[in-house]
Design a protein around this motif. Structure first.
Motif, PDB file in Angstrom:
ATOM      1  N   MET B  90       0.841  -1.185   0.000  1.00 24.03           N
ATOM      2  CA  MET B  90       0.000   0.000   0.000  1.00 24.03           C
ATOM      3  C   MET B  90       0.882   1.243   0.000  1.00 24.03           C
ATOM      4  O   MET B  90       1.822   1.331   0.778  1.00 24.03           O
ATOM      5  N   THR B  91       0.574   2.195  -0.836  1.00 20.38           N
ATOM      6  CA  THR B  91       1.292   3.457  -0.871  1.00 20.38           C
ATOM      7  C   THR B  91       0.450   4.530  -0.189  1.00 20.38           C
ATOM      8  O   THR B  91      -0.621   4.875  -0.683  1.00 20.38           O
ATOM      9  N   PRO B  92       0.920   5.064   0.937  1.00 15.29           N
ATOM     10  CA  PRO B  92       0.156   6.124   1.599  1.00 15.29           C
ATOM     11  C   PRO B  92       0.040   7.343   0.683  1.00 15.29           C
ATOM     12  O   PRO B  92       0.939   7.621  -0.115  1.00 15.29           O
ATOM     13  N   PRO B  93      -1.037   8.093   0.789  1.00 19.49           N
ATOM     14  CA  PRO B  93      -1.260   9.219  -0.118  1.00 19.49           C
ATOM     15  C   PRO B  93      -0.481  10.479   0.226  1.00 19.49           C
ATOM     16  O   PRO B  93      -0.567  11.455  -0.506  1.00 19.49           O
ATOM     17  N   GLY B  94       0.262  10.474   1.290  1.00 21.39           N
ATOM     18  CA  GLY B  94       1.034  11.665   1.631  1.00 21.39           C
ATOM     19  C   GLY B  94       1.684  11.515   2.983  1.00 21.39           C
ATOM     20  O   GLY B  94       1.512  10.503   3.673  1.00 21.39           O
ATOM     21  N   ALA B  95       2.456  12.536   3.346  1.00 17.25           N
ATOM     22  CA  ALA B  95       3.126  12.500   4.640  1.00 17.25           C
ATOM     23  C   ALA B  95       2.092  12.434   5.759  1.00 17.25           C
ATOM     24  O   ALA B  95       0.979  12.939   5.636  1.00 17.25           O
ATOM     25  N   GLY B  96       2.484  11.826   6.856  1.00 12.23           N
ATOM     26  CA  GLY B  96       1.581  11.748   7.994  1.00 12.23           C
ATOM     27  C   GLY B  96       1.964  10.624   8.928  1.00 12.23           C
ATOM     28  O   GLY B  96       2.949   9.910   8.714  1.00 12.23           O
ATOM     29  N   SER B  97       1.174  10.493   9.961  1.00  2.85           N
ATOM     30  CA  SER B  97       1.344   9.393  10.899  1.00  2.85           C
ATOM     31  C   SER B  97       0.272   8.362  10.593  1.00  2.85           C
ATOM     32  O   SER B  97      -0.922   8.683  10.563  1.00  2.85           O
ATOM     33  N   TYR B  98       0.684   7.136  10.339  1.00  2.00           N
ATOM     34  CA  TYR B  98      -0.231   6.088   9.910  1.00  2.00           C
ATOM     35  C   TYR B  98      -0.235   4.933  10.909  1.00  2.00           C
ATOM     36  O   TYR B  98       0.814   4.550  11.428  1.00  2.00           O
ATOM     37  N   MET B  99      -1.420   4.412  11.155  1.00  2.00           N
ATOM     38  CA  MET B  99      -1.556   3.174  11.927  1.00  2.00           C
ATOM     39  C   MET B  99      -1.909   2.068  10.946  1.00  2.00           C
ATOM     40  O   MET B  99      -2.728   2.270  10.059  1.00  2.00           O
ATOM     41  N   TYR B 100      -1.283   0.919  11.118  1.00  2.00           N
ATOM     42  CA  TYR B 100      -1.576  -0.177  10.212  1.00  2.00           C
ATOM     43  C   TYR B 100      -1.521  -1.489  10.958  1.00  2.00           C
ATOM     44  O   TYR B 100      -0.977  -1.581  12.064  1.00  2.00           O
ATOM     45  N   GLY B 101      -2.093  -2.496  10.366  1.00  2.00           N
ATOM     46  CA  GLY B 101      -2.103  -3.791  11.012  1.00  2.00           C
ATOM     47  C   GLY B 101      -2.332  -4.915  10.033  1.00  2.00           C
ATOM     48  O   GLY B 101      -2.785  -4.702   8.905  1.00  2.00           O
ATOM     49  N   VAL B 102      -2.004  -6.110  10.481  1.00  2.00           N
ATOM     50  CA  VAL B 102      -2.207  -7.319   9.689  1.00  2.00           C
ATOM     51  C   VAL B 102      -2.749  -8.406  10.604  1.00  2.00           C
ATOM     52  O   VAL B 102      -2.277  -8.574  11.730  1.00  2.00           O
ATOM     53  N   ASN B 103      -3.762  -9.094  10.122  1.00  2.00           N
ATOM     54  CA  ASN B 103      -4.243 -10.295  10.783  1.00  2.00           C
ATOM     55  C   ASN B 103      -4.155 -11.422   9.765  1.00  2.00           C
ATOM     56  O   ASN B 103      -4.653 -11.277   8.652  1.00  2.00           O
ATOM     57  N   ALA B 104      -3.524 -12.515  10.136  1.00  2.00           N
ATOM     58  CA  ALA B 104      -3.400 -13.636   9.209  1.00  2.00           C
ATOM     59  C   ALA B 104      -3.340 -14.946   9.992  1.00  2.00           C
ATOM     60  O   ALA B 104      -2.620 -15.049  10.987  1.00  2.00           O
ATOM     61  N   VAL B 105      -4.098 -15.921   9.538  1.00  2.00           N
ATOM     62  CA  VAL B 105      -4.076 -17.241  10.150  1.00  2.00           C
ATOM     63  C   VAL B 105      -3.216 -18.157   9.279  1.00  2.00           C
ATOM     64  O   VAL B 105      -3.479 -18.315   8.084  1.00  2.00           O
ATOM     65  N   VAL B 106      -2.201 -18.707   9.890  1.00  2.00           N
ATOM     66  CA  VAL B 106      -1.271 -19.593   9.187  1.00  2.00           C
ATOM     67  C   VAL B 106      -1.569 -21.027   9.584  1.00  2.00           C
ATOM     68  O   VAL B 106      -1.630 -21.356  10.762  1.00  2.00           O
ATOM     69  N   GLN B 107      -1.776 -21.838   8.584  1.00  2.00           N
ATOM     70  CA  GLN B 107      -2.111 -23.227   8.837  1.00  2.00           C
ATOM     71  C   GLN B 107      -0.958 -24.136   8.431  1.00  2.00           C
ATOM     72  O   GLN B 107      -0.208 -23.819   7.521  1.00  2.00           O
ATOM     73  N   CYS B 108      -0.886 -25.241   9.080  1.00  2.00           N
ATOM     74  CA  CYS B 108       0.180 -26.196   8.819  1.00  2.00           C
ATOM     75  C   CYS B 108      -0.443 -27.525   8.436  1.00  2.00           C
ATOM     76  O   CYS B 108      -1.431 -27.943   9.036  1.00  2.00           O
ATOM     77  N   ILE B 194      -6.184 -10.095   6.715  1.00  2.00           N
ATOM     78  CA  ILE B 194      -6.541  -8.674   6.611  1.00  2.00           C
ATOM     79  C   ILE B 194      -5.284  -7.829   6.657  1.00  2.00           C
ATOM     80  O   ILE B 194      -4.391  -8.068   7.467  1.00  2.00           O
ATOM     81  N   LEU B 195      -5.218  -6.852   5.774  1.00  2.00           N
ATOM     82  CA  LEU B 195      -4.173  -5.823   5.801  1.00  2.00           C
ATOM     83  C   LEU B 195      -4.886  -4.479   5.808  1.00  2.00           C
ATOM     84  O   LEU B 195      -5.723  -4.213   4.948  1.00  2.00           O
ATOM     85  N   TRP B 196      -4.579  -3.628   6.802  1.00  2.00           N
ATOM     86  CA  TRP B 196      -5.305  -2.361   6.893  1.00  2.00           C
ATOM     87  C   TRP B 196      -4.375  -1.229   7.284  1.00  2.00           C
ATOM     88  O   TRP B 196      -3.305  -1.455   7.863  1.00  2.00           O
ATOM     89  N   CYS B 197      -4.794  -0.031   6.945  1.00  2.00           N
ATOM     90  CA  CYS B 197      -4.003   1.147   7.286  1.00  2.00           C
ATOM     91  C   CYS B 197      -4.924   2.361   7.321  1.00  2.00           C
ATOM     92  O   CYS B 197      -5.838   2.484   6.510  1.00  2.00           O
ATOM     93  N   THR B 198      -4.677   3.247   8.263  1.00  2.33           N
ATOM     94  CA  THR B 198      -5.443   4.493   8.327  1.00  2.33           C
ATOM     95  C   THR B 198      -4.538   5.616   8.811  1.00  2.33           C
ATOM     96  O   THR B 198      -3.669   5.402   9.658  1.00  2.33           O
ATOM     97  N   LYS B 199      -4.736   6.797   8.241  1.00  2.00           N
ATOM     98  CA  LYS B 199      -3.957   7.960   8.666  1.00  2.00           C
ATOM     99  C   LYS B 199      -4.553   8.493   9.955  1.00  2.00           C
ATOM    100  O   LYS B 199      -5.762   8.709  10.050  1.00  2.00           O
ATOM    101  N   ILE B 200      -3.697   8.702  10.949  1.00  2.00           N
ATOM    102  CA  ILE B 200      -4.218   9.157  12.237  1.00  2.00           C
ATOM    103  C   ILE B 200      -3.818  10.589  12.553  1.00  2.00           C
ATOM    104  O   ILE B 200      -4.389  11.188  13.463  1.00  2.00           O
ATOM    105  N   SER B 201      -2.850  11.158  11.800  1.00  2.00           N
ATOM    106  CA  SER B 201      -2.472  12.540  12.104  1.00  2.00           C
ATOM    107  C   SER B 201      -1.616  13.116  11.000  1.00  2.00           C
ATOM    108  O   SER B 201      -0.902  12.395  10.303  1.00  2.00           O
TER     109      SER B 201
END
Lengths: 183, 205
Positions: B90-108, B194-201
């Motif tokens: 993901m390419t953020p749209p500009g300078a800033g402070s970003y929060m992001y996260g990933v949730n992934a279930v890995v199976q064996c 899930i991969l997510w990101c949001t600008k917080i400031s």
């Protein structure tokens, strides 16, 4: 007929009209209304819906069974209807459509084979976080999970906990939900 | 004409009240424009750049002992505002402070044996130099042992990164890398990651 501004329709007299007390009154009332309207937007920006709840009693889990967590105390809830401590205490009911940051924390898991903390939206799991064996620790562990989710008005988030070990155990739980964005 | 100190609203001087209607129109239009700009700015802040992507299918057979980027895994855009669309990064749209996260279930799919724990590390990375493939900064990681976990190992990373500027070539990108050290079986990533990101400031010096 007076003229009016293009965005908020604030009335003003035309050049040929007489300026009197009524001109000022009409403009002042309109500006007052505009200010109140903008202040509502300011309040929306500064006071996004959010909730921080806990269970001030220990929650009981049974090995191998995913529990829907309940929360009997709100440290904060805006609006109050976001989370009830008397009815459907497992549900965090979304008051406005938007993107929500959701965190569920379970602490004091026992020494066991595995632990899983999860987040559900309308009873469907959307995020989980697990840890493997913690039996090399002197005490049990804690597992938290955080995610960002789209939600509509009336949707509800819930927290879940699972441990795989022996018998039953008790844990402390907290959950936070905060609106991050309008659509 | 004079004007107010902060917002520059015009008003006539004491000996200059010969065109009251025009003066009122000017004041109304100035007030209208100023409040409109303020409210539009707040509307923008109420909808910060954000993105949520999910995976719709299982990804199988992650290579062993390498930082492996799966650019095709996050194939479904659940929500997007302000970000450049893509599948794996993901390419953020500009300078800033970003929060992001990933949730992934890995199976064996292999046998789990005591004392031969398997592990998988997930990195969210932001390239810092000219090469997107190798020159990046690891900013957060979640590592877990799989032994004893039934139904897969659920990884979760969340962090905040300040991005002072977005270079054009290559742009800063938030990327996800998987790694495991499982010699005895196959590692898969379940659908629903899930991969997510949001600008917080904004960033203000």
């Amino acid at each position: 007929m007076p003229g009016q501004t293009k965005n908020y329709g604030i009335p003003y007299p035309y050049i040929s009209e007489t300026v009197d007390a009524g001109s000022f009154q009409a403009m002042s009332n309109a500006m007052d209304g505009v200010f109140s309207q903008v202040d509502i937007t300011r309040q929306q920006l500064l006071h996004r819906p959010s909730v921080y709840a806990q269970n001030i009693q220990l929650e009981t889990l049974t090995s191998g069974t995913t529990a829907i967590l309940t929360f009997n105390n709100n440290l904060w809830s805006n609006p109050p209807s976001f989370h009830s401590t008397s009815t459907n205490t497992d549900r965090f009911v979304v008051p406005e459509a938007g993107l929500y940051l959701v965190t569920c924390n379970v602490v004091d898991y026992p020494l066991c084979t595995s632990t899983v903390t999860g987040i559900q939206l309308n009873n469907g799991t959307i995020a989980r976080h697990s840890e493997g064996p913690n039996n090399q620790l002197s005490i049990g562990g804690g597992v938290g999970v955080t995610t960002l989710s789209v939600a509509q008005v009336g949707d509800y988030f819930s927290g879940t906990a699972l441990f795989v070990g022996t018998g039953t155990t008790t844990v402390h739980v907290t959950m936070q939900v905060c609106k991050m964005s309008d659509f | 004409m004079k004007s107010t100190f902060n917002q520059g609203f015009s008003y006539p001087e004491p000996n200059d009240f010969g065109n009251g209607a025009l003066d009122l129109q000017l004041l109304a239009e100035q007030f209208d424009a100023k409040m409109f700009a303020i409210q539009q700015g707040m509307f923008t802040e109420l909808k910060p750049p954000s993105i949520i992507r999910t995976s719709s299918t299982l990804f199988s057979s992650i290579p062993i002992n390498v930082n492996y980027e799966i650019t095709s895994i996050f194939d479904t855009t659940t929500y997007i505002n302000g970000f450049v669309d893509g599948t794996g990064f993901m390419t953020p749209p500009g300078a800033g402070s970003y929060m992001y996260g990933v949730n992934a279930v890995v199976q064996c799919s292999g046998t789990i044996t005591a004392n031969t724990f398997r592990s998988l590390t997930l990195n969210v990375a932001i390239p810092t130099g000219a090469s997107l493939s190798s020159d990046y900064t690891k900013v957060t990681t979640d590592t877990a042992n799989e032994s004893g976990v039934s139904g897969g190992m659920a990884l979760n990373v969340v962090s905040v990164m300040d991005i002072p500027s977005i270079p054009t070539n290559p742009p800063s990108q938030i990327r996800v890398f998987f790694r495991h050290a499982n010699t005895g079986s196959t590692m898969n990533i379940a659908a629903g990651a899930i991969l997510w990101c949001t600008k917080i400031s904004n960033l203000v010096n």
